[in-house]
Design an enzyme around this catalytic site. Structure first.
Site, short mmCIF file in Angstrom:
data_model
loop_
_atom_site.label_atom_id
_atom_site.label_comp_id
_atom_site.label_asym_id
_atom_site.label_seq_id
_atom_site.Cartn_x
_atom_site.Cartn_y
_atom_site.Cartn_z
CB SER A 32 -0.90 0.01 1.24
OG SER A 32 -0.12 0.36 2.37
CE LYS A 33 -1.96 6.41 -3.03
NZ LYS A 33 -3.40 6.06 -2.81
NE ARG A 34 0.18 0.74 6.05
CZ ARG A 34 0.92 -0.34 6.27
NH1 ARG A 34 2.06 -0.25 6.92
NH2 ARG A 34 0.51 -1.53 5.85
#
Ligand code: GLU
Ligand code: ZN
Length: 490
Positions: A254-256
């Site tokens: 994910s964007k994390r």
């Protein structure tokens, strides 16, 4: 039988690494088997649909050089390939299920459904979900509700007894009790739009899809889809659910973790060859050791059996490495035209791109090629040639484990060596040897001597190889910058 596979994204967001991998695996599998790769747009969720994501889908696939045999734009014998253009079809098939007793009309209001839900929670009922209130309405009851103007949905009659099994090429048999399949899910909404399940199953059948390759997160939908195929009396395709793509920490990517949208990778200057090559290896390998694959090679050698069953880790460093390799494999001319837009955006090269600028860029390219991981790196690496922004913080000049005094001495002595040798036109290896000797005499690491020189010339600790920097900058300007840094320390 001809292999027919599809990529069926919902245009509700940008194409991300996981989606693109699904597209690639389908595409390669089709090519490797002389089959057809179909693109289908699953755009029935009108609230989340955006034009931008549809455009992004087209841009991403064409950037990667992935062409679909049937689908939007190119058409094909089973079109339309855009679900929102097929509503009548879904309505027709849903009605047929009702006529066959496999589905039924439900007139429940959202308020009633919410009340049922609250009651189930309050009574800690084992049974969750729709209570099948409308499963056995009589014709009279229905007529009465219709008269009130209530627009019904159509629900699938899910058997309450028994089990449903489907076979997955990678995972084997997957079995669920029918009572655990969501009770009587909606197939057709009251506005005449199908839900994902109905449209997906009808289209896969009508488009003669032979293999379904999609993300593992769709496994829970598998039993329901099988029940739908059974209700229609259709043969389901073969399933092959793809392992999850995770970050290094074992969580779903994910964007994390970093960029996930292909568009963002592209903007930073990742090459399509590198993305295609690396993404294909996230969960697939030919023989466990071959690393470099072109699109054309994958179109020949891709096999389903070689997809890994366990989750795959997306390693950003490995992608950088691949990208660097592909950058280094470019000819100077190719690389120059790839970095030109970045150089122009930075204001280093004019929109006219004059002959002089071209010459300068072509001199720069070989040195850049050695150091770039992504195309956009060219800006930071070459900034010192186009702007003179001296570094005024002494700490930047001082290498690890060195003192200010030592740095000052290095700047004086190594500076003189570098300048004298350059003026004399000696090979840089000789200069390097002298600076190494100097460092040894001073009792410091060689970087303790080179770092201050590098920062003096380029104002940065990461730069092109020193001798390239000096050559590109010219001796006069190099001398001026070294002298200026020496003064800073005096
Ligand atoms: N539209 C679904 C998606 O966005 C397709 C899933 C499938 O391949 O069945 O992923
Ligand atoms: Zn109902």
């Amino acid at each position: 039988m001809e292999v027919r596979v599809r990529y069926a994204p919902s245009p509700t967001g940008l194409q991300h690494i996981g989606g693109v991998r699904t597209a690639l695996y389908n595409y390669f599998f089709a090519k490797a088997n002389g089959g057809k790769f179909i693109l289908r747009i699953e755009d029935t969720d009108r609230e989340r649909y955006t034009d931008e994501s549809l455009q992004d889908l087209y841009d991403t696939l064409s950037w990667l050089g992935v062409k679909w045999d049937e689908g939007p734009v190119v058409g094909g014998p089973y079109g339309s390939y855009v679900q929102s253009e097929r509503l009548e079809l879904y309505q027709k098939y849903a009605k047929q299920l009702v006529e066959d007793g496999k589905a039924y009309y439900c007139y429940c209001t959202p308020e009633r459904l919410e009340k049922v839900r609250q009651e189930q929670i309050a009574s800690k009922s084992q049974y969750q979900g729709y209570d099948r209130h409308c499963a056995n309405l009589t014709a009279e009851e229905r007529a009465e509700l219709e008269k009130q103007g209530i627009k019904p949905v159509i629900r699938l009659r899910v058997p309450t007894e028994g089990k449903t099994t489907f076979h997955d090429i990678l995972m084997g048999d997957i079995t669920r009790k029918n009572k655990d399949v969501s009770p009587d899910p909606i197939l057709l909404k009251s506005d005449g739009f199908p839900t994902y399940h109905l449209a997906n199953v009808i289209d896969d059948h009508l488009m003669k899809i032979t293999h379904i390759m999609r993300a593992q997160e769709w496994i829970p939908s598998g039993p329901l889809h099988i029940l739908l195929y059974n209700a229609f009396g259709w043969e389901p395709p073969q399933y092959c659910h793809l392992p999850m793509v995770m970050g290094k920490d074992g969580q779903k990517l994910s964007k994390r973790h970093g960029d996930t949208a292909v568009r963002d990778f592209r903007a930073k200057g990742y090459l399509p060859e590198a993305i295609l090559n690396y993404v294909s290896l996230v969960g697939w390998s030919l023989d466990g050791s071959t690393e470099f694959f072109s699109r054309e090679e994958l179109e020949k050698c891709f096999k389903l059996e070689n997809i890994h069953v366990s989750p795959a880790v997306f390693d950003y460093k490995k992608l950088d490495w691949f990208n660097g390799q592909y950058i280094r494999a470019k000819s100077d001319d190719e690389l120059a035209s790839l970095i030109l837009p970045y150089m122009q955006k930075a204001g280093f090269i004019s929109a006219e791109y004059t002959e002089d600028e071209k010459k300068k860029l072509m001199r720069l390219v070989p040195a850049l090629k050695e150091r770039m991981k992504v195309l956009s790196d060219c800006v930071a690496l070459s900034a010192f040639l186009f702007e003179d922004k001296p570094c005024l913080e002494k700490e930047t000049y001082i290498a690890k484990k060195c003192t200010e005094e030592q740095t000052k001495e290095a700047l004086m002595k190594a500076g003189e060596i570098v300048l004298a040798d350059s003026k004399a036109g000696l090979p840089f290896a000789e200069t390097e040897a002298k600076v190494c000797k100097l460092a040894e005499d001073m009792g410091i690491k060689v970087n303790g001597c080179f770092q201050p020189i590098r920062v003096a010339i380029t104002a940065s600790t990461v730069s092109l190889p020193l001798h390239d920097s000096i050559e590109l900058l010219g001796l006069e300007e190099t001398e001026r910058r070294i002298k200026r840094a020496q003064e800073l320390f005096n």
